[in-house]
Design a protein around this motif. Structure first.
Motif, PDB file in Angstrom:
ATOM      1  N   GLY A  68       0.817  -1.209   0.000  1.00 47.04           N
ATOM      2  CA  GLY A  68       0.000   0.000   0.000  1.00 47.04           C
ATOM      3  C   GLY A  68       0.852   1.261   0.000  1.00 47.04           C
ATOM      4  N   GLN A  69       1.958   1.240   0.789  1.00 48.58           N
ATOM      5  CA  GLN A  69       2.867   2.389   0.827  1.00 48.58           C
ATOM      6  C   GLN A  69       3.525   2.601  -0.530  1.00 48.58           C
ATOM      7  OE1 GLN A  69       5.523   1.502   4.034  1.00 48.58           O
ATOM      8  NE2 GLN A  69       4.002   1.834   5.636  1.00 48.58           N
ATOM      9  N   SER A 128       2.289   1.742  -3.418  1.00 42.20           N
ATOM     10  CA  SER A 128       1.263   2.252  -4.325  1.00 42.20           C
ATOM     11  C   SER A 128       1.075   3.761  -4.149  1.00 42.20           C
ATOM     12  CB  SER A 128      -0.073   1.535  -4.080  1.00 42.20           C
ATOM     13  OG  SER A 128       0.044   0.155  -4.334  1.00 42.20           O
ATOM     14  N   GLN A 129       1.137   4.231  -2.888  1.00 38.77           N
ATOM     15  CA  GLN A 129       0.982   5.657  -2.624  1.00 38.77           C
ATOM     16  C   GLN A 129       2.141   6.455  -3.211  1.00 38.77           C
ATOM     17  OE1 GLN A 129       0.518   6.044   1.611  1.00 38.77           O
ATOM     18  NE2 GLN A 129      -1.550   5.206   1.622  1.00 38.77           N
ATOM     19  N   GLU A 141       1.613   6.600  -6.948  1.00 41.18           N
ATOM     20  CA  GLU A 141       0.524   7.528  -7.246  1.00 41.18           C
ATOM     21  C   GLU A 141       0.985   8.975  -7.131  1.00 41.18           C
ATOM     22  OE1 GLU A 141      -4.027   8.560  -5.688  1.00 41.18           O
ATOM     23  OE2 GLU A 141      -2.897   6.905  -4.816  1.00 41.18           O
ATOM     24  N   GLY A 142       1.817   9.260  -6.109  1.00 40.37           N
ATOM     25  CA  GLY A 142       2.328  10.612  -5.942  1.00 40.37           C
ATOM     26  C   GLY A 142       3.217  11.042  -7.098  1.00 40.37           C
ATOM     27  N   THR A 144       1.034  11.729 -10.120  1.00 41.72           N
ATOM     28  CA  THR A 144       0.308  12.987  -9.946  1.00 41.72           C
ATOM     29  C   THR A 144       1.189  14.180 -10.264  1.00 41.72           C
ATOM     30  OG1 THR A 144      -1.089  11.978  -8.248  1.00 41.72           O
ATOM     31  CG2 THR A 144      -1.016  14.382  -8.308  1.00 41.72           C
TER      32      THR A 144
END
Length: 206
Positions: free
Chosen positions: A107-108, A110-111, A114-115, A118
């Protein structure tokens, strides 16, 4: 299974000198199903021997795929359990893993991805006009013609991109200038404080 031929899974990281997540990944890929006794998991002597063989193979510079082929040949056929690819699996303690990462670690990751995406997308979007003009040498003229016909007001940065100039160069031209058959006139400001420019056409001399 007797006490003599079982080894706690918790001892395997120290035995092989690797982290726990890698041990669980190897166990899952080999199709090993540890025996649960109380709140601890154990592997049998036969399962331990297979893990020993894999560890020796990996430390000698081999890959999981190579070991899968070797294991299949020794077994007299294709192994139904060995998986050298990336897959989701459950660790013996019930924790979900993906390619050796726990759910929280995945999950970390993936974040972080994603950052990055973005932050990169706006930069890519800003470069699209440049990419278009690189493939079509008159694309900027078509864009200016479209702005003229639709009465669009361009920001200094947008106009500079289309004219292949820097924004500071455009500003130095004053309140009105001509280029490529068009007339550009200052027309107030766009949101964000940038100078806005209206697009007109040069008069053709008779």
């Amino acid at each position: 299974m007797t006490k003599l031929d079982r080894v706690p899974v918790a001892q395997l990281p120290d035995k092989y000198g690797i982290v726990k997540s890698v041990i669980y990944d190897r166990i899952n890929r080999l199709g090993i199903k540890p025996t649960k006794i109380g709140n601890k998991s154990y592997v049998s002597g036969e399962q331990l021997e297979l893990l020993d063989q894999l560890d020796a193979h990996m430390k000698a510079g081999g890959s999981m795929a190579d070991f899968a082929d070797q294991y299949a040949r020794q077994s007299g056929g294709q192994s139904e359990h060995f998986d050298s690819g990336i897959e989701s699996a459950s660790q013996p303690d019930g924790q979900l893993t993906v390619a050796g990462l726990t759910a929280s670690q995945f999950g970390q990751l993936s974040q972080v991805i994603e950052g990055l995406v973005t932050r990169l997308i706006p930069a890519i979007v800003r470069q699209l006009p440049l990419l278009a003009t690189a493939t079509d040498p008159v694309a900027h003229l078509r864009a200016l013609e479209e702005a003229y016909k639709n009465g669009w007001v361009l920001s200094t940065r947008e106009l500079a991109t289309l004219l292949k100039l820097s924004p500071s160069t455009v500003c130095r031209y004053g309140s009105k200038f001509e280029d490529a058959g068009f007339v550009f006139t200052r027309a107030g400001q766009r949101k964000g404080g940038e100078v806005a420019w209206s697009v007109g056409k040069q008069r053709k001399s008779k």
